[in-house]
Design an enzyme around this catalytic site. Structure first.
Site, PDB file in Angstrom:
ATOM      1  N   HIS A  47      -3.965   2.387  -2.116  1.00 50.56           N
ATOM      2  CA  HIS A  47      -5.183   1.736  -1.655  1.00 50.56           C
ATOM      3  C   HIS A  47      -5.415   2.151  -0.212  1.00 50.56           C
ATOM      4  CE1 HIS A  47      -1.791  -0.901  -0.699  1.00 50.56           C
ATOM      5  NE2 HIS A  47      -2.506  -1.387   0.315  1.00 50.56           N
ATOM      6  N   ARG A 105       2.519   5.562   4.272  1.00 50.41           N
ATOM      7  CA  ARG A 105       1.244   6.279   4.375  1.00 50.41           C
ATOM      8  C   ARG A 105       1.424   7.744   3.988  1.00 50.41           C
ATOM      9  NH1 ARG A 105       1.924   3.454   9.105  1.00 50.41           N
ATOM     10  NH2 ARG A 105       0.555   1.638   9.363  1.00 50.41           N
ATOM     11  N   HIS A 148       2.657   0.157  -0.933  1.00 50.39           N
ATOM     12  CA  HIS A 148       3.816  -0.655  -0.563  1.00 50.39           C
ATOM     13  C   HIS A 148       4.873  -0.526  -1.656  1.00 50.39           C
ATOM     14  CE1 HIS A 148       1.221  -2.350   2.480  1.00 50.39           C
ATOM     15  NE2 HIS A 148       0.364  -2.727   1.547  1.00 50.39           N
TER      16      HIS A 148
END
EC number: 5.3.1.8
Length: 313
Positions: free
Chosen positions: A172, A193, A97
């Protein structure tokens, strides 16, 4: 002006994901035909996308926040926090993020920091990918292109019940183990992503350039799981997970009988176990309530397991 001494109910949102399963339906006894629910959004206020409704007013949470600033007492221009319960039983994607600066510049939305804790507590320890070992952005991009995950990813060990905070820019994801976790964080909704198991799902695009831009290189030091500070009083146990101004405040409260609690800021409580009442307002499994700031002393009755989120400037 709404009543600052009123407790409000927040209606949950259920969202299906490719990595979800049926565990949350069973856990919360959800009466829905929706399948593969990966996340129950107890608290979220992303306008036009995921935005809880406040039962007493009929407003979406983002509008309730803007229309009733005095109930929150913070300076954020937009709704500040989110809280969910999640189960990840499949491959989630490798992702990160962005921080606020990058997200506002490129998406006109806030970035995101978050944290998570398994609702079960045990001696079980798992290893999860978390962070990167790249020496430069070029090196990072080359390892993505080669899918050289062993050299790109760092890993941490997490004991069930420990808290993991995820700063912006930290990689993550990957395979979940089906544990039910609670997550807390800021209310950004941007995920970048860079690998999604070749699913080629147009609703889950890859954002490799943005990932390379946003990844922490070198990685933030001292990443890893932390044990909560546990405060034990008569009939109440308070787990203190995270408390950073400008980010979020995350706690968990377990009660076994009548007891009291006071917190000066606004509070969202979501019930993840048991049932009871708060100041004579019933709260049952899966339900969420909002308590305005400076509400005063809270009186709990019953055996309750509550996750809690707040925010301070």
């Amino acid at each position: 002006m709404k009543n600052s001494k009123q407790i409000y109910h927040v209606e949950p949102i259920y969202k299906s994901f490719i990595w979800g399963d049926e565990k949350l339906k069973k856990f919360f006894n959800l009466k829905t035909s929706q399948e593969k629910i990966g996340t129950v959004y107890h608290v979220i206020g992303v306008p036009g996308h995921l935005d809880n409704v406040v039962k007493e007013t009929g407003e979406h949470l983002s509008a309730f926040y803007k229309n009733n600033a005095e109930l929150f007492g913070v300076k954020k221009d937009y709704f500040p926090v989110r809280m969910t319960t999640t189960v990840n039983s499949n491959f989630q994607s490798y992702q990160l993020h962005p921080d606020d600066k990058y997200a506002f510049e490129h998406e006109n939305e806030p970035g995101k920091v978050s944290g998570a804790v398994a609702l079960t507590e045990s001696d079980n320890v798992k290893e999860m990918l978390f962070g990167n070992k790249a020496t430069s952005r070029q090196n990072f991009r080359e390892m993505i292109d080669r899918r050289d995950w062993d050299n790109l990813f760092d890993k941490i060990k997490v004991k069930e019940g420990d808290f993991v905070h995820t700063p912006a820019g930290v990689i993550h994801g990957g395979y979940g183990d089906g544990k039910i976790t609670s997550t807390f964080g800021t209310d950004g909704d941007i995920t970048y992503r860079f690998y999604d198991k070749d699913r080629n799902d147009p609703s889950r695009p890859l954002n490799i350039d943005a990932v390379v831009d946003c990844a922490n290189i070198p990685e933030i030091s001292n990443l890893g799981a932390t044990k909560p500070r546990i405060e034990q009083k008569e009939n109440i146990k308070i787990y203190h997970y995270y408390d950073v101004a400008g980010e979020y405040t995350a706690k968990r409260i377990k009660t076994i009988d009548n007891c009291t609690y006071h917190y000066p800021g606004f509070i969202f409580f979501a019930c993840v176990g048991g049932s009871g009442s708060i100041n004579n307002i019933d709260i049952n499994l899966g339900e969420t309530i909002f308590v305005p700031r400076e509400f005063g002393k809270l009186y709990f009755k019953g055996k309750l397991d509550l996750i809690m989120i707040s925010y301070k400037d």
